[in-house]
Motif scaffolding. Structure first.
Motif, short mmCIF file in Angstrom:
data_model
loop_
_atom_site.label_atom_id
_atom_site.label_comp_id
_atom_site.label_asym_id
_atom_site.label_seq_id
_atom_site.Cartn_x
_atom_site.Cartn_y
_atom_site.Cartn_z
N GLY A 49 9.67 0.84 28.95
CA GLY A 49 10.79 0.44 28.11
C GLY A 49 10.40 0.02 26.70
O GLY A 49 11.26 -0.41 25.93
N VAL A 50 9.12 0.14 26.33
CA VAL A 50 8.70 -0.24 24.98
C VAL A 50 8.95 0.93 24.02
O VAL A 50 9.23 2.05 24.44
CB VAL A 50 7.20 -0.63 24.95
CG1 VAL A 50 6.93 -1.77 25.91
CG2 VAL A 50 6.32 0.58 25.28
N GLY A 51 8.84 0.65 22.73
CA GLY A 51 9.03 1.68 21.74
C GLY A 51 7.82 2.59 21.63
O GLY A 51 6.74 2.31 22.18
N VAL A 52 8.00 3.68 20.89
CA VAL A 52 6.95 4.68 20.73
C VAL A 52 5.72 4.09 20.08
O VAL A 52 4.58 4.35 20.50
CB VAL A 52 7.48 5.88 19.92
CG1 VAL A 52 6.33 6.79 19.50
CG2 VAL A 52 8.50 6.67 20.72
N ASP A 53 5.90 3.27 19.04
CA ASP A 53 4.75 2.69 18.34
C ASP A 53 3.95 1.77 19.25
O ASP A 53 2.71 1.80 19.24
CB ASP A 53 5.21 1.93 17.09
CG ASP A 53 5.75 2.86 16.00
OD1 ASP A 53 5.43 4.06 16.06
OD2 ASP A 53 6.48 2.36 15.12
N GLU A 54 4.65 0.97 20.04
CA GLU A 54 3.96 0.06 20.96
C GLU A 54 3.24 0.84 22.06
O GLU A 54 2.12 0.49 22.45
CB GLU A 54 4.95 -0.93 21.57
CG GLU A 54 4.28 -2.04 22.37
CD GLU A 54 5.25 -3.09 22.87
OE1 GLU A 54 4.86 -3.88 23.77
OE2 GLU A 54 6.40 -3.14 22.37
N ALA A 55 3.87 1.91 22.53
CA ALA A 55 3.23 2.75 23.55
C ALA A 55 1.98 3.40 22.99
O ALA A 55 0.94 3.47 23.67
CB ALA A 55 4.21 3.81 24.04
N ASP A 56 2.05 3.87 21.76
CA ASP A 56 0.89 4.50 21.12
C ASP A 56 -0.24 3.49 20.95
O ASP A 56 -1.41 3.80 21.22
CB ASP A 56 1.30 5.07 19.77
CG ASP A 56 0.22 5.94 19.15
OD1 ASP A 56 -0.65 6.44 19.89
OD2 ASP A 56 0.23 6.11 17.93
N ALA A 57 0.10 2.27 20.55
CA ALA A 57 -0.91 1.23 20.36
C ALA A 57 -1.58 0.88 21.70
O ALA A 57 -2.80 0.67 21.77
CB ALA A 57 -0.27 -0.01 19.75
N ALA A 58 -0.77 0.82 22.77
CA ALA A 58 -1.33 0.52 24.10
C ALA A 58 -2.29 1.61 24.54
O ALA A 58 -3.35 1.33 25.11
CB ALA A 58 -0.20 0.35 25.11
N LEU A 59 -1.94 2.86 24.28
CA LEU A 59 -2.81 3.97 24.65
C LEU A 59 -4.13 3.92 23.88
O LEU A 59 -5.19 4.18 24.45
CB LEU A 59 -2.11 5.30 24.37
CG LEU A 59 -1.14 5.78 25.46
CD1 LEU A 59 -0.25 6.89 24.92
CD2 LEU A 59 -1.90 6.26 26.68
N ARG A 60 -4.06 3.56 22.63
CA ARG A 60 -5.29 3.46 21.83
C ARG A 60 -6.19 2.35 22.37
O ARG A 60 -7.40 2.50 22.47
CB ARG A 60 -4.96 3.23 20.36
CG ARG A 60 -4.24 4.41 19.72
CD ARG A 60 -3.94 4.16 18.25
NE ARG A 60 -3.06 5.19 17.73
CZ ARG A 60 -3.44 6.41 17.36
NH1 ARG A 60 -4.72 6.75 17.47
NH2 ARG A 60 -2.57 7.28 16.89
N ALA A 61 -5.57 1.23 22.76
CA ALA A 61 -6.34 0.11 23.32
C ALA A 61 -6.94 0.47 24.67
O ALA A 61 -7.96 -0.09 25.09
CB ALA A 61 -5.44 -1.12 23.45
N ALA A 62 -6.28 1.43 25.35
CA ALA A 62 -6.74 1.86 26.68
C ALA A 62 -7.61 3.11 26.60
O ALA A 62 -7.86 3.76 27.62
CB ALA A 62 -5.54 2.12 27.57
#
Length: 333
Positions: free
Chosen positions: A281-294
């Motif tokens: 349910g997060v936004g695209v930018d937050e999802a992208d940031a999470a993927l980069r951190a992962a």
């Protein structure tokens, strides 16, 4: 044929690809083979549709489609056998084993195809699911004559792969009598590996060898003897189930979505962002940031986003849960 080790030695004396008594030029052998083929549903001819070449093209489409519709119902009748195979394969995977398909012609190509699609779909190592085809790599694109009649070849290839009792060998043969497949299954049983047979005829020779026979009878082919048709469709449906359902059991999905995915190209990166966003349910930018951190891992990004855990803690939780996201979420909640 060069044998790489004593474990690969054939179990019978050979003359070329056949035992001396099985010389294909023998009239007795040919008579026996003709009689054997005559008893197979996949080799039967049907005249109820009339002369196909006299039908209109649209009628041919309808007739062939009607035949194809027999396949899903026939597969459903063997749900218990397929489920037993899935559970066995899953258990072998959990012990560090592999799934190895063996087949000739169309059946072999279907096994190779399913194996090749597992790494990009489920993020598996290419060695986890393997496809062997009679005649080797060349046979994937071109027919290799008589390769399917070599009863020892699959066993030699399995030996070279270092087959163990932790592995599963799935033999695929529409007729259920392919010597290449029979020999490979016999070798695998001798090693102690789990053996599964997929055939389009009942009481098949490969079904008699395998621990788990999956025999799905769909009747004569639309064109007599062309087992790349209903038999091939049946094989594709079954191998799809074997790998997809075992991967679900291993935790490769979450809420019906593939999550054991690492973005290796632009399309997969976009799909990864969309997956994290939709499942959390997060936004695209937050999802992208999470993927980069992962480091691009969808599963790890999901766990971090859902629980708020940092990457190192989330990674440890996933490891402790054997990679099953739902259990890792519960452990951190």
């Amino acid at each position: 044929m060069a044998l790489p080790c004593s474990r690969c030695a054939p179990t019978h004396l050979t003359k070329g690809s056949y035992t001396v008594s099985d010389d294909p030029r023998s009239s007795d052998r040919l008579s026996a083979l003709i009689g054997q083929l005559a008893r197979l549903d996949t080799e039967a001819a049907t005249t109820e549709r009339g002369d196909l070449d006299l039908q209109s093209t649209v009628e041919l489409v309808r007739l062939m489609n009607a035949e194809d519709q027999r396949v899903p119902a026939a597969v459903a009748e063997r749900a218990a056998d397929i489920a037993r195979a899935v559970d066995g394969i899953t258990e072998c995977f959990r012990r560090g084993g592999r799934l190895i398909y063996i087949g000739a012609g169309t059946a072999g190509r279907i096994g190779v195809l399913d194996a090749s699609e597992c790494p990009p779909t489920f993020g598996t190592d290419p060695s986890m699911v393997i496809g062997l085809i009679a005649g080797g790599e060349r046979a994937v694109r071109s027919a290799v004559e008589n390769a399917e009649d070599d009863r020892d070849a699959a066993g030699v290839s399995l030996c070279e792969l270092g087959l163990t009792e932790r592995d599963t060998v799935v033999g695929i043969s529409a007729s259920g009598r392919t010597p290449y497949v029979i020999g490979g299954l016999e070798y695998a049983r001798g090693i102690g590996a789990l053996t599964v047979a997929i055939a389009s005829n009942s009481d098949s020779a490969i079904g008699a060898v395998a621990e788990i026979p999956i025999e799905i009878v769909t009747g004569p082919e639309f064109i007599s003897g062309s087992t790349r048709l209903k038999s091939g469709t049946t094989q594709k449906l079954v191998v799809n189930m074997l790998t997809t359902l075992s991967m679900i059991r291993l935790g490769k999905t979450y809420r019906g979505v593939m999550v054991d995915l690492v973005a290796t190209n632009e399309k997969l990166h976009a799909r990864s962002i969309r997956t994290v966003a939709e499942l959390t349910g997060v936004g695209v930018d937050e999802a992208d940031a999470a993927l980069r951190a992962a480091d691009g891992s969808v599963k790890l990004a999901l766990l971090m986003t859902i629980t708020g855990a940092e990457a190192s803690r989330a990674r440890d939780a996933l490891a402790a849960a054997d990679g099953i996201l739902r259990e890792a979420i519960a452990s951190l909640s």
